[in-house]
Design a protein around this motif. Structure first.
Motif, PDB file in Angstrom:
ATOM      1  N   UNK A  80       0.835  -1.195   0.000  1.00  0.00           N
ATOM      2  CA  UNK A  80       0.000   0.000   0.000  1.00  0.00           C
ATOM      3  C   UNK A  80       0.875   1.253   0.000  1.00  0.00           C
ATOM      4  N   UNK A  81       1.874   1.292   0.877  1.00  0.00           N
ATOM      5  CA  UNK A  81       2.755   2.458   0.986  1.00  0.00           C
ATOM      6  C   UNK A  81       3.508   2.686  -0.323  1.00  0.00           C
ATOM      7  N   UNK A  82       4.000   1.618  -0.939  1.00  0.00           N
ATOM      8  CA  UNK A  82       4.723   1.759  -2.211  1.00  0.00           C
ATOM      9  C   UNK A  82       3.803   2.308  -3.298  1.00  0.00           C
ATOM     10  N   UNK A  83       2.592   1.790  -3.373  1.00  0.00           N
ATOM     11  CA  UNK A  83       1.644   2.273  -4.369  1.00  0.00           C
ATOM     12  C   UNK A  83       1.238   3.720  -4.132  1.00  0.00           C
ATOM     13  N   UNK A  84       1.002   4.069  -2.881  1.00  0.00           N
ATOM     14  CA  UNK A  84       0.620   5.435  -2.527  1.00  0.00           C
ATOM     15  C   UNK A  84       1.751   6.401  -2.879  1.00  0.00           C
ATOM     16  N   UNK A  85       2.975   6.001  -2.539  1.00  0.00           N
ATOM     17  CA  UNK A  85       4.151   6.818  -2.837  1.00  0.00           C
ATOM     18  C   UNK A  85       4.281   7.026  -4.349  1.00  0.00           C
ATOM     19  N   UNK A  86       4.127   5.958  -5.120  1.00  0.00           N
ATOM     20  CA  UNK A  86       4.242   6.051  -6.584  1.00  0.00           C
ATOM     21  C   UNK A  86       3.176   6.971  -7.167  1.00  0.00           C
ATOM     22  N   UNK A  87       1.960   6.833  -6.675  1.00  0.00           N
ATOM     23  CA  UNK A  87       0.870   7.666  -7.173  1.00  0.00           C
ATOM     24  C   UNK A  87       1.115   9.139  -6.863  1.00  0.00           C
ATOM     25  N   UNK A  88       1.559   9.430  -5.659  1.00  0.00           N
ATOM     26  CA  UNK A  88       1.824  10.830  -5.296  1.00  0.00           C
ATOM     27  C   UNK A  88       2.991  11.389  -6.103  1.00  0.00           C
ATOM     28  N   UNK A  89       4.026  10.570  -6.349  1.00  0.00           N
ATOM     29  CA  UNK A  89       5.172  11.015  -7.151  1.00  0.00           C
ATOM     30  C   UNK A  89       4.730  11.322  -8.578  1.00  0.00           C
ATOM     31  N   UNK A  90       3.841  10.512  -9.136  1.00  0.00           N
ATOM     32  CA  UNK A  90       3.358  10.730 -10.497  1.00  0.00           C
ATOM     33  C   UNK A  90       2.447  11.953 -10.577  1.00  0.00           C
ATOM     34  N   UNK A  91       1.790  12.294  -9.480  1.00  0.00           N
ATOM     35  CA  UNK A  91       0.851  13.415  -9.485  1.00  0.00           C
ATOM     36  C   UNK A  91       1.543  14.769  -9.577  1.00  0.00           C
TER      37      UNK A  91
END
Length: 149
Positions: A80-91
């Motif tokens: 979850x943390x990895x996915x959340x981090x990736x999504x925020x970085x892409x945003x």
């Protein structure tokens, strides 16, 4: 700790306690089981974006409520943390692109491996208001975004 930090910490604890106080009685009063945790997790996300709750704490809280995570809480929370981090970085580049601010390729690459996840999750919110492409990363909103940076 200075007075303003103490006030901020007290406000954060109070807000977190309020989230808990809302979720538990809500369940007792018949709020659907899917809705009360959703409100709680949404509130946690807001606290995370303000730097009050860490990404790891948010991930652990979500893992405890995920029916498919019960056997492997740590792995689920990490995913979850990895996915959340990736999504925020892409945003971040998406927000800056929408504002017609050129985001250098080096900045896009740096976001993908940014080491401070707790700072990273605040960057997209900051990207919506800064006036310089470096603003989400430095907190310096003093210049307008340039299109050719």
């Amino acid at each position: 700790m200075d007075g303003s930090r103490e006030d901020e910490a007290r406000d954060a604890r109070s807000e977190l306690l309020g989230l808990c106080r809302f979720a538990a009685p809500g369940l007792a009063r018949g709020v659907p089981r899917e809705k009360a945790p959703a409100d709680f997790h949404n509130g946690l996300g807001g606290l995370g974006r303000r730097g009050v709750v860490s990404l790891d704490d948010m991930a652990r809280a979500r893992a405890r409520r995920a029916p498919d995570a019960r056997e492997h809480l740590a792995q689920w929370a990490k995913g979850f943390a990895d996915g959340y981090r990736s999504a925020r970085a892409a945003a971040v580049p998406q927000v800056l692109d929408a504002r017609e601010a050129a985001v250098p390729a080096a900045a896009r690459r740096a976001l993908a491996v940014y080491p401070d996840a707790n700072a990273l999750i605040r960057f997209p919110d900051r990207a919506g208001t800064v006036t310089d492409v470096a603003g989400p990363f430095t907190g310096d909103p003093s210049r307008r975004p340039s299109r050719g940076s």
